[in-house]
Structure formats: structure tokens, C-alpha cells
Design a protein around this motif. Sequence first.
Motif, PDB file in Angstrom:
ATOM      1  N   ALA A  79       9.655 -36.467  31.201  1.00  0.00           N
ATOM      2  CA  ALA A  79       9.065 -37.375  32.195  1.00  0.00           C
ATOM      3  C   ALA A  79       9.999 -38.545  32.459  1.00  0.00           C
ATOM      4  O   ALA A  79      10.177 -38.975  33.609  1.00  0.00           O
ATOM      5  N   GLU A  80      10.630 -39.075  31.398  1.00  0.00           N
ATOM      6  CA  GLU A  80      11.581 -40.166  31.586  1.00  0.00           C
ATOM      7  C   GLU A  80      12.772 -39.704  32.431  1.00  0.00           C
ATOM      8  O   GLU A  80      13.226 -40.400  33.340  1.00  0.00           O
ATOM      9  N   LYS A  81      13.274 -38.509  32.146  1.00  0.00           N
ATOM     10  CA  LYS A  81      14.392 -37.979  32.924  1.00  0.00           C
ATOM     11  C   LYS A  81      14.011 -37.805  34.393  1.00  0.00           C
ATOM     12  O   LYS A  81      14.810 -38.090  35.297  1.00  0.00           O
ATOM     13  N   SER A  82      12.785 -37.350  34.634  1.00  0.00           N
ATOM     14  CA  SER A  82      12.330 -37.153  36.010  1.00  0.00           C
ATOM     15  C   SER A  82      12.331 -38.469  36.779  1.00  0.00           C
ATOM     16  O   SER A  82      12.799 -38.541  37.928  1.00  0.00           O
ATOM     17  N   LEU A  83      11.821 -39.543  36.149  1.00  0.00           N
ATOM     18  CA  LEU A  83      11.797 -40.846  36.804  1.00  0.00           C
ATOM     19  C   LEU A  83      13.218 -41.385  36.980  1.00  0.00           C
ATOM     20  O   LEU A  83      13.542 -41.998  38.009  1.00  0.00           O
ATOM     21  N   TYR A  84      14.056 -41.155  35.994  1.00  0.00           N
ATOM     22  CA  TYR A  84      15.450 -41.585  36.083  1.00  0.00           C
ATOM     23  C   TYR A  84      16.167 -40.866  37.228  1.00  0.00           C
ATOM     24  O   TYR A  84      16.946 -41.475  37.977  1.00  0.00           O
ATOM     25  N   ASP A  85      15.911 -39.564  37.377  1.00  0.00           N
ATOM     26  CA  ASP A  85      16.516 -38.801  38.470  1.00  0.00           C
ATOM     27  C   ASP A  85      16.051 -39.324  39.827  1.00  0.00           C
ATOM     28  O   ASP A  85      16.839 -39.413  40.779  1.00  0.00           O
ATOM     29  N   LEU A  86      14.759 -39.660  39.920  1.00  0.00           N
ATOM     30  CA  LEU A  86      14.237 -40.205  41.177  1.00  0.00           C
ATOM     31  C   LEU A  86      14.934 -41.526  41.505  1.00  0.00           C
ATOM     32  O   LEU A  86      15.314 -41.773  42.658  1.00  0.00           O
TER      33      LEU A  86
ATOM     34  N   PHE B 181      13.459 -50.665  36.818  1.00  0.00           N
ATOM     35  CA  PHE B 181      14.461 -50.804  35.763  1.00  0.00           C
ATOM     36  C   PHE B 181      15.536 -49.725  35.891  1.00  0.00           C
ATOM     37  O   PHE B 181      16.737 -49.998  35.834  1.00  0.00           O
ATOM     38  N   ALA B 182      15.101 -48.488  36.096  1.00  0.00           N
ATOM     39  CA  ALA B 182      16.057 -47.390  36.275  1.00  0.00           C
ATOM     40  C   ALA B 182      16.827 -47.544  37.579  1.00  0.00           C
ATOM     41  O   ALA B 182      18.022 -47.234  37.656  1.00  0.00           O
ATOM     42  N   LEU B 183      16.144 -48.040  38.611  1.00  0.00           N
ATOM     43  CA  LEU B 183      16.784 -48.209  39.920  1.00  0.00           C
ATOM     44  C   LEU B 183      17.919 -49.236  39.842  1.00  0.00           C
ATOM     45  O   LEU B 183      18.937 -49.093  40.526  1.00  0.00           O
ATOM     46  N   ASP B 184      17.750 -50.247  39.011  1.00  0.00           N
ATOM     47  CA  ASP B 184      18.782 -51.268  38.862  1.00  0.00           C
ATOM     48  C   ASP B 184      19.924 -50.812  37.960  1.00  0.00           C
ATOM     49  O   ASP B 184      20.927 -51.522  37.819  1.00  0.00           O
ATOM     50  N   GLY B 185      19.758 -49.639  37.339  1.00  0.00           N
ATOM     51  CA  GLY B 185      20.827 -49.093  36.514  1.00  0.00           C
ATOM     52  C   GLY B 185      21.105 -49.894  35.259  1.00  0.00           C
ATOM     53  O   GLY B 185      22.225 -49.890  34.753  1.00  0.00           O
ATOM     54  N   ILE B 186      20.083 -50.594  34.738  1.00  0.00           N
ATOM     55  CA  ILE B 186      20.304 -51.466  33.578  1.00  0.00           C
ATOM     56  C   ILE B 186      20.327 -50.659  32.284  1.00  0.00           C
ATOM     57  O   ILE B 186      21.165 -50.867  31.417  1.00  0.00           O
ATOM     58  N   GLY B 187      19.401 -49.732  32.152  1.00  0.00           N
ATOM     59  CA  GLY B 187      19.239 -49.012  30.894  1.00  0.00           C
ATOM     60  C   GLY B 187      20.241 -47.880  30.713  1.00  0.00           C
ATOM     61  O   GLY B 187      21.026 -47.550  31.609  1.00  0.00           O
ATOM     62  N   THR B 188      20.199 -47.290  29.528  1.00  0.00           N
ATOM     63  CA  THR B 188      21.045 -46.148  29.211  1.00  0.00           C
ATOM     64  C   THR B 188      20.490 -44.893  29.863  1.00  0.00           C
ATOM     65  O   THR B 188      19.274 -44.692  29.926  1.00  0.00           O
TER      66      THR B 188
ATOM     67  N   ALA C  88       2.009 -41.362  27.578  1.00  0.00           N
ATOM     68  CA  ALA C  88       2.054 -42.028  28.884  1.00  0.00           C
ATOM     69  C   ALA C  88       2.737 -43.394  28.820  1.00  0.00           C
ATOM     70  O   ALA C  88       3.107 -43.948  29.852  1.00  0.00           O
ATOM     71  N   TRP C  89       2.898 -43.952  27.628  1.00  0.00           N
ATOM     72  CA  TRP C  89       3.559 -45.251  27.470  1.00  0.00           C
ATOM     73  C   TRP C  89       5.075 -45.120  27.400  1.00  0.00           C
ATOM     74  O   TRP C  89       5.787 -46.123  27.366  1.00  0.00           O
ATOM     75  N   THR C  90       5.581 -43.905  27.366  1.00  0.00           N
ATOM     76  CA  THR C  90       7.007 -43.705  27.112  1.00  0.00           C
ATOM     77  C   THR C  90       7.885 -44.396  28.141  1.00  0.00           C
ATOM     78  O   THR C  90       9.010 -44.810  27.826  1.00  0.00           O
ATOM     79  N   SER C  91       7.412 -44.554  29.358  1.00  0.00           N
ATOM     80  CA  SER C  91       8.234 -45.190  30.393  1.00  0.00           C
ATOM     81  C   SER C  91       8.656 -46.599  30.011  1.00  0.00           C
ATOM     82  O   SER C  91       9.661 -47.117  30.509  1.00  0.00           O
ATOM     83  N   LEU C  92       7.895 -47.261  29.090  1.00  0.00           N
ATOM     84  CA  LEU C  92       8.233 -48.622  28.686  1.00  0.00           C
ATOM     85  C   LEU C  92       9.262 -48.665  27.565  1.00  0.00           C
ATOM     86  O   LEU C  92       9.897 -49.697  27.342  1.00  0.00           O
ATOM     87  N   PHE C  93       9.415 -47.557  26.840  1.00  0.00           N
ATOM     88  CA  PHE C  93      10.305 -47.577  25.683  1.00  0.00           C
ATOM     89  C   PHE C  93      11.755 -47.811  26.100  1.00  0.00           C
ATOM     90  O   PHE C  93      12.533 -48.370  25.331  1.00  0.00           O
TER      91      PHE C  93
END
Length: 873
Positions: free
Chosen positions: A501-508, A579-586, A771-776
Amino acid sequence: MSYVVQFAELGRGDVAVAGGKGANLGELTRAGLPVPPGFVLSTAAYRAFVDAVGAEILALAAEPGGAGAGGIRALITGREIPDAMASEITGAWTALGGGPVAVRSSATAEDLEGASFAGQQDTYLNVRGAPALLHAVRDCWASLWTDRAVVYRARQGIDPAEVALAVVVQEMVEADAAGVLFTANPTNGRRDELVISAAWGLGESVVSGQVSTDDLVVAKSTLHVTARTTADKAVMTVYAGDGTSEVAVPSGRRCEPVLDDKAAAALAELGMRVEEHYGAPQDIEWAWAGGEFFVVQARPITALPEPEAPAPIDWSVPDPKGFYFRASIVEQLPDPLSPLFAGLVDGSVERSLGALMTEIVGSGPRRPGELGLPTVNGYAYYHYSRAALLRMTTSTVPALRRLPSLGPVHWRQVARPRYAAAVEAWRDRRLDDLTDVQLFDGVLELLDAGTTYYTAVQSIIPVAAFSEIFFTRFYDRLVRRSGDPAAATFLLGFDSAPILAEKSLYDLAGWTRGHAALAEAVRADPAAVLAGSGPEPADEWRARFGDHLARYGHTTYNLDFVNPTAADDPAPLFAALRFALDGIGTSPYDRQAASAARREELTAATVARLDPARRKVFLRLLRWAQRVGPVREDALADIGLAWPQMRRMLAELGRRRVAAGQIATADDIYWLRPDEVRDGAVPEGAVADRKALWRGRRRATPPQMLPKGTVFDRMEALFPAGSGEQTGPVLRGTGASAGQVTAPARVLGGPADFSRMRPGDVLVAAITTPAWTSLFTMAAAVVTDVGGPLSHSSIVAREYGIPAVLGTGVATRRITDGALVRVDGDAGTVTLLDEDAEGPAPVARARPLRRAALAAGALAVGVALWRRRRVSR
């Protein structure tokens, strides 16, 4: 023109003329309430004075950060009031009696429903004589431009050119006592209680918090004092020359109650008159002089919390001989249950557990209520009667032989396909065509499918637990050398539903970054883009986000279906998306690849140095743990498959109940009991009362096992939450992911709070589900009330390489949002750095893996048998 307006000429609609305070005093006067007489110097006087000073004021007001505020004050206090205006002011004061007056600022942005500006402008008491009056008026005008007021108005978006100030001139009441009255309880939000603060002398020091006060709670229905705290009132404010001063309270009155019960009832009755007139809870300043109460000011109470009942303290149970415990289910139901879910889930769990008992024990419950998921003070507990426990105990050996057949293979081949088929059968049905009975029965059918699936998932958890426990114990005792990494390192870098799920949001987010205008629109307002706005290719973005929700949006934050899933309300995902859109995280791909490479490197190095016997056992245990560990997360993530569909059906029922006038909003359906949903008979006020009860219960820390004071108390250390009585600045829990971090805490009650999470915060929550994983990806560390070394929080925190301390029992109650904390995942401690380092010794906790091993110990024989059967095939 005339600048003076008498109180009796003003009403609540005259804020533009008299400011908030002046308009309220006029309204109270016209309503016949006991208000000391006075008049208002209107905003027109202020504007005329400012015009005479010149445009320099607005130029200084435009300086960023309130830098020009001091210059504006100097301009105002350095000018004399024009003669004609001064004459009108002193004439009105003479007509008032020419005695001592209170001179109060009354801004046009003040005492309003949406914001509290109280105390931001100046008040002058016991002003005597015409020169002092004119000086106080000018100082009030200048106080509109204090640094604090300028910055606050800027945050509220108030144009400095639009704000103006009136001045209230009011006959002073030489009060024997004074204070503040709230016509609703500002602590718990209860609208049926009034709260009084009272002190000797004048009231200004009470409002500013400079003196200790007596505090009383009065019930509106009876006007009886239900709670009273009498302070040691060392000082009071009194008249002194041309102002006021603090003097010592005579020793005989320091601990004497300011108001007896009769006086408190009279004041409460006056407050209720004010509230009834305004039609909303009020914050009232009062004075008591000569045995009579006066209203000095009234304003709406801002930021009044929703009402809540007292937190429960009685944890008695309906079946004192039974066994009540909060085990695995607590990770999915941390809060008190809504009435509808509580009324449905107990029977549903009873049916699913009964079927499981019949399958593995050979005999299900013989009487209703022998087992299920009832509530105690609203919290869900597994319940087994003594008879059910006895049958399970005497059937342990055959049960353990049957249990392994319900593990991962059964989940993959039977349980999940059966559950998915049940959901799919309802997905395309037109809800408009169904009767109320069909809709309600459909919800019950899907809930039964969900609880049956959850029961199947429980057979996976012990297998996953044992696989990690056995591998860890073997590795730590017979393989690990000084300086070697923890056993968990060998179990990282695998895909599971939360990681996918995290990868899916990151890809989006990555795809969105390729479209600059769209990316900016999504950053600014993802909800608006999702709703249909935004530049091209917004349609494709919506389709891609829809695909993400279709695959992962059913994951629940909390099994109680009063809580929406991401499929119902995707707003909790927006913070992680930005957060993913800004490219901040790994990148999750890079993180996972690094973990996998490290894992394989360590495995190869370890295997190369082991003798054949240890190598064989090491590899066998390692492959077992690596194979079944991710399955646990996949299974847990799919528990909510039916939840979006059930919520759609309940929303339809809610809309029908609203149309029938039985509830106010469709979401109120969750606060009805099942029989009320069926027959439509809803007691008046039931929804509001149940919400208040739920809020109060949510403040409690439920015991892990009930009843208390029995042999079962010894087993409480086996469950995934610590003591609810930890004190001192160091909280202890289970160190579930290694590392140390010092960072601000972000205490989140649920998905509605996700938008408050900031990169680098410590995530503090009651529990976390998949469902909380998006915050990790944003969190520096994780701290929970509930959880253990094999819970979701632990597994995901290790994947992200962040410290985790779980099962503290009290984190969400003890940690203040925004406070600085030190999280030590090695020691299993959370240090509250803003608290005094001195304090009671923290409560000791069991060693994590030992506790987990004990919790799973009853199943050890079963796992061994299962492994023998697999080898023999």
C-alpha cells in the motif's frame, strides 16, 4: 456628530458601532439583566481620532510580524483627544454620576462565536476624574495595537484596516466578591452543568488568573452544588486611590467559602437567564456587592468541548465466574464501542467462536452467553464462561491437533476466498431497491462473514508468533555473537499488504510529480482534485487514486464501523501523499532493497560460519519465520474487506432515519442500538447522551483482564498493554524496534488527526493497525498504549528502521501533544523530557520475547505436531 451611545441604545447587532463587549452590555441591559450602568464611546470616535493622526498608522500596521505595533501605540498616546469629543465624553461621565468608572476596550473583533480575543486590549479600573478618564480612553485605543493583538489578528486573517475599537465606560461596582461563571462545563463540555470561579474583592484578578479561586459545579436541573473546591485565598484585589492593588485577605476569610450554596444557586439562575437570552453557553463575568449580583460582561464560550460523562471506575462484570480478556482483538478495537457495533458484534463473535470451538474442540457453546465479545464500560472483552473454559481445557490435546489445519494454507485457500465472495455478492446490489430489513440483515450477514474471517486469522497469529520466537531464541542462544545484529534483521525486506500500500501511494506521488500543474493542485488541496477539480490530467489521477483505494482502502483504522475506512474517507492519506509528493522520504523500494540485501548478506555470512547441525536448524527456523511472518500482515489487512460495503448500507439506513425525523444526521445511525434501527423508535436525546458517555469512557484505561482479584490476575502480564497507573517521567513498555530518538510527540486519536502529523514527529497512538502504515514513513519513532513485539506496530517499525516502544498502557494519556520525548527502543522506555526527572519508580515490565512466548505457550505442542505432520508428508 455624536460619539457617545448609551447601553440601552445598543444590541448584539451593534458590534460595528460598540465592539463586542459594548454590544453585549447593551444587549444585556435591554434584556433587563442587572448590568452596572454606562455608555460606549463608539468606533466612530476611534476612526475620527485615527484619521486626525494620519495614514502613518496603516503604513505601520502593514509591516510584517507586527513590527510597527509599537510605533502605532506611540502615535496614539502622543496626541490629545479633540476638544469636542473630549467634552462629549466628560459630559456623559458626569451624567453617569461622575464617580469612579471602569474603562474597557471593546474591539470589533472581540467576544465573537469563532474566536476569543478576550484580554488582548486593556481595561482600567477605578478611574477617577475627567483627565484620568480621557487618558484611559486614549490608552484603550493604543492597546488595539499591542504586539500580541496584531499577531493574533493576522493569524485570524483580519484586515488591520477593518478593525476598530470602541471604549466602554461603566460605573464601578465596589465588589465584595467577583468571578467568572460558565454556563456549560468547559472541562468536560457538559451543557447541564455550570461552573463558578469566585474570589474576594474585584473580579479583574480572577479573569487574569492572578488569584486563587473557589471553584464550584452547579447542576442546572436542580441548582444544587455538586462539587466544590474552596481555595486558600491569600490575596484579593481592592480599590486603591486612582486604581487597584492587591492586599492580603484577612486570615479569618482565607479559607472561608466565597459563596454558600444559596448564593451559588442564585448566581447559577442568573447565568441560565443570560444563556437562555443568547441561546448559547456563555462565559460571564460577575460581581457581588451589597448582597446583589451584577453581570459585568458576557461572551460566548469558545472552543467548548463536546459533552462527556465521567470516566468509569467500576469494572464489575455480568459473569463474575467467567473470564474476560482483551487479547488480539484489542489491536483492532482500542476505544469504547459505538452502541450499534457493540449490539451486533457480540452475537456475531459468539457465532464465529462457537463454530471454531465446534471444529477444533468438538463442542461449541451449549447456552447463549457462554462465549462472545460483550462490553464492559463500552470496551470489548472476549468472554468465556467457566463451563466453556472447562470444555476447552479438557479438550486441549485434540484441539491442538486440529488447530494447525486452520493456519496460513487454510487462510489462503478457504477463509479469504470465502470472505471475498460474501462481500462481492453484495457489492453490486442497488441499495435503493432494498427494504430496511434487507439492508439491516445484509449488514449482519457481512459482519458475520468478517468475524468468521477474523477467527480464521487468529490461527495465523500464533504460527507467525512462534516462528519468530523460536528463530529468535535459537539465534540469540546458539548463533549470535557480540556485535551481531538482532534476529529481526533476518526478517526484513519482504513484501506485505501494508508495504505494498505504501508503494502504491509512493508510485502515485511519483507519477503526479511528472505533471507540474497537477502536482501543485494536489499539494494545495487533494480533496478538491479528488472531487473533480484540477488541471489535466486530473481525470487520470483520480482513476489512479481510485485504483489505490480499491486495492487498499478497505483496511480498517478501527474495527468499529463508526470509523470510516480510507475507501469511505481518503483524507487521512493526504498527509502521506503530500510527503511522498515532496520527495522528502526514502523510497520504499530503495529501503526494502537495502533491507533485503543486508538480510541476504547476513544470512550468507552466518551460514558460512556455522557447523552443519546448527546450520540446518538455523536455516529451517529462518525460512519458517520468513515464510509465515508477512502472511500475518496480509491477513490482518484484509479483515476490513466488508467494512466499506457495510458502511454504505448503514449510511442508506441513516438517510432513511433522517428522512423519518428519527435522527439528525445519517452518521447518528451508529449511536442507535440494533432494536432501534429495526423498529425506528429512538428515545429523545439518546444519541447525544450516548456520545457523551462514549467520550467519558474513552478517558479510562480498561484492565486487560476481568474480574479483578482472581487467579486470572497473574496472567495480565501476558497481554499487550501495560499498567494504566504508570507515574513519573519515564514510561515503560515493550522495546519492539531498536534505536533511540528525541523528537516532538504527535498524539493522534485516530484518522481524523492524521493531517497533524509532521515529518520527524514521534507517532503516539493507542494502537496502530495496517491502515496506519502511511504515517510510519514520516515518523521518527512509534509509541503505543497497546502492542507487543509481534504486533503490527513492531513489525512495520522494524521495516522502517525506526524505534518503537509499545504497550505502555498510558502513552496517549500521559504524553502531551507537541511535548519533547526520548524514545529508547532498546530499553523499552519513553522519557517525558518536559517533566521533572524526579518521580516514582516506573512500573517494571516483562521481557518482551519471554512474555510473548508465555502468551503463546499453550500452543507450543500444536505447532510441534504441525511441523511433524508436514515433515511426514
